[in-house]
Design an enzyme around this catalytic site. Sequence first.
Site, PDB file in Angstrom:
ATOM      1  N   ASP A  59      -3.479   6.153  -4.744  1.00  0.00           N
ATOM      2  CA  ASP A  59      -4.273   5.717  -3.599  1.00  0.00           C
ATOM      3  C   ASP A  59      -4.221   6.688  -2.427  1.00  0.00           C
ATOM      4  O   ASP A  59      -3.442   7.645  -2.414  1.00  0.00           O
ATOM      5  CB  ASP A  59      -3.828   4.314  -3.155  1.00  0.00           C
ATOM      6  CG  ASP A  59      -2.312   4.129  -3.187  1.00  0.00           C
ATOM      7  OD1 ASP A  59      -1.596   5.150  -3.141  1.00  0.00           O
ATOM      8  OD2 ASP A  59      -1.843   2.982  -3.247  1.00  0.00           O
ATOM      9  N   ASN A 118       4.256  -8.253  -1.090  1.00  0.00           N
ATOM     10  CA  ASN A 118       3.337  -9.334  -1.484  1.00  0.00           C
ATOM     11  C   ASN A 118       2.886  -9.206  -2.937  1.00  0.00           C
ATOM     12  O   ASN A 118       1.951  -9.875  -3.363  1.00  0.00           O
ATOM     13  CB  ASN A 118       2.121  -9.367  -0.547  1.00  0.00           C
ATOM     14  CG  ASN A 118       1.256  -8.111  -0.646  1.00  0.00           C
ATOM     15  OD1 ASN A 118       1.525  -7.228  -1.453  1.00  0.00           O
ATOM     16  ND2 ASN A 118       0.234  -8.020   0.183  1.00  0.00           N
ATOM     17  N   HIS A 130       1.656  -6.439  -4.400  1.00  0.00           N
ATOM     18  CA  HIS A 130       0.582  -5.485  -4.699  1.00  0.00           C
ATOM     19  C   HIS A 130       1.096  -4.301  -5.515  1.00  0.00           C
ATOM     20  O   HIS A 130       2.267  -3.939  -5.443  1.00  0.00           O
ATOM     21  CB  HIS A 130      -0.174  -5.046  -3.435  1.00  0.00           C
ATOM     22  CG  HIS A 130       0.566  -4.096  -2.525  1.00  0.00           C
ATOM     23  ND1 HIS A 130       0.457  -4.149  -1.159  1.00  0.00           N
ATOM     24  CD2 HIS A 130       1.392  -3.047  -2.775  1.00  0.00           C
ATOM     25  CE1 HIS A 130       1.179  -3.184  -0.618  1.00  0.00           C
ATOM     26  NE2 HIS A 130       1.759  -2.496  -1.574  1.00  0.00           N
ATOM     27  N   GLU A 189      -4.394  -5.598  -3.429  1.00  0.00           N
ATOM     28  CA  GLU A 189      -3.776  -6.718  -2.724  1.00  0.00           C
ATOM     29  C   GLU A 189      -3.992  -8.024  -3.499  1.00  0.00           C
ATOM     30  O   GLU A 189      -4.843  -8.086  -4.395  1.00  0.00           O
ATOM     31  CB  GLU A 189      -4.399  -6.834  -1.324  1.00  0.00           C
ATOM     32  CG  GLU A 189      -4.158  -5.610  -0.423  1.00  0.00           C
ATOM     33  CD  GLU A 189      -2.750  -5.541   0.152  1.00  0.00           C
ATOM     34  OE1 GLU A 189      -1.792  -6.021  -0.470  1.00  0.00           O
ATOM     35  OE2 GLU A 189      -2.605  -4.985   1.262  1.00  0.00           O
TER      36      GLU A 189
HETATM   37  C1  F6R Z   1       1.876   3.684  -2.892  1.00  0.00           C
HETATM   38  C2  F6R Z   1       1.407   2.382  -3.301  1.00  0.00           C
HETATM   39  C3  F6R Z   1       2.035   1.113  -2.881  1.00  0.00           C
HETATM   40  C4  F6R Z   1       3.550   1.178  -2.765  1.00  0.00           C
HETATM   41  C5  F6R Z   1       4.114  -0.153  -2.292  1.00  0.00           C
HETATM   42  C6  F6R Z   1       5.614  -0.088  -2.084  1.00  0.00           C
HETATM   43  O1  F6R Z   1       1.080   4.721  -3.441  1.00  0.00           O
HETATM   44  O2  F6R Z   1       0.438   2.343  -3.996  1.00  0.00           O
HETATM   45  O3  F6R Z   1       1.711   0.102  -3.811  1.00  0.00           O
HETATM   46  O4  F6R Z   1       4.102   1.541  -3.987  1.00  0.00           O
HETATM   47  O5  F6R Z   1       3.498  -0.521  -1.092  1.00  0.00           O
HETATM   48  O6  F6R Z   1       5.900   0.796  -1.051  1.00  0.00           O
HETATM   49  P1  F6R Z   1       7.388   1.266  -0.737  1.00  0.00           P
HETATM   50  O7  F6R Z   1       7.839   2.039  -1.943  1.00  0.00           O
HETATM   51  O8  F6R Z   1       7.258   2.157   0.468  1.00  0.00           O
HETATM   52  O9  F6R Z   1       8.189   0.045  -0.512  1.00  0.00           O
END
Ligand code: F6R
Length: 246
Positions: A68, A135, A137, A142
Amino acid sequence: MMRVIRVANYQEVSKKAFEEIKTIITVKPGAVLGLATGSSPVGLYQYMIKDHQEAGTSYADIKTFNLDEYVGLPKSDPHSYYSFMHHNLFDHIDIKEENIHIPSGEGDLLSQCELYNELLSETQIDIQVLGIGSNGHIGFNEPGTSFDSETHIVELKQSTIQDNARFFDNDISKVPARAITMGIANVMNAKKILLLATGENKASAIASLLMGIRTENVPASALQDHPDVTIIIDKAASSLLYKEKR
Ligand code: F6R
């Protein structure tokens, strides 16, 4: 099938994750890696850099696809995921720039989604690294995202904006409200999934992933139907799964 590896802490999660990646690139030096940003994979990337610099492991034939990118941030913005990936991994290994793929959140967004889907349809990711949102995701898919989704534009939930504000001087107003992300169907297409989670605030998402029903309200629960998932978690992230013996 979901395999769970539970270790003590972030360092050990990173080391185990590195071992999984190393096995794949040893067997297949031209492997296609699906990569993530955020805090979870940074330790893994440090092990990859160390291995390249000290053991000479080459990434010259490796291709990468990131999950992303924020909408509206140019590549050169220090907060873009393009910058994040170069700073935390690509600038320190011998990967070729033309083998790096990160969706672009600039210009005509519909065309950017189509372009990324096209690129993804021409290859199969050998191993997709994932973090998980508090959450549930994955990528920026989401809760409520269709399991059939491909690369698309998302409005980030308030909880995600809050979680990510730490990368933006803790200023919620600086966090972009939209992102471009691979969809759940793109993620499910990878041969192998490697999901990393550490810390207390991931415990509930991990419990839903492993013990809950498969529902679009918990995007990560799509993985319950994937044939080859490895989940590496620390004690805190698994705290709602096990009762500690005293
Ligand atoms: C990042 C992504 C997100 C993260 C998730 C966890 O490219 O797609 O899904 O993997 O938000 O983020 P952290 O690792 O910072 O807790």
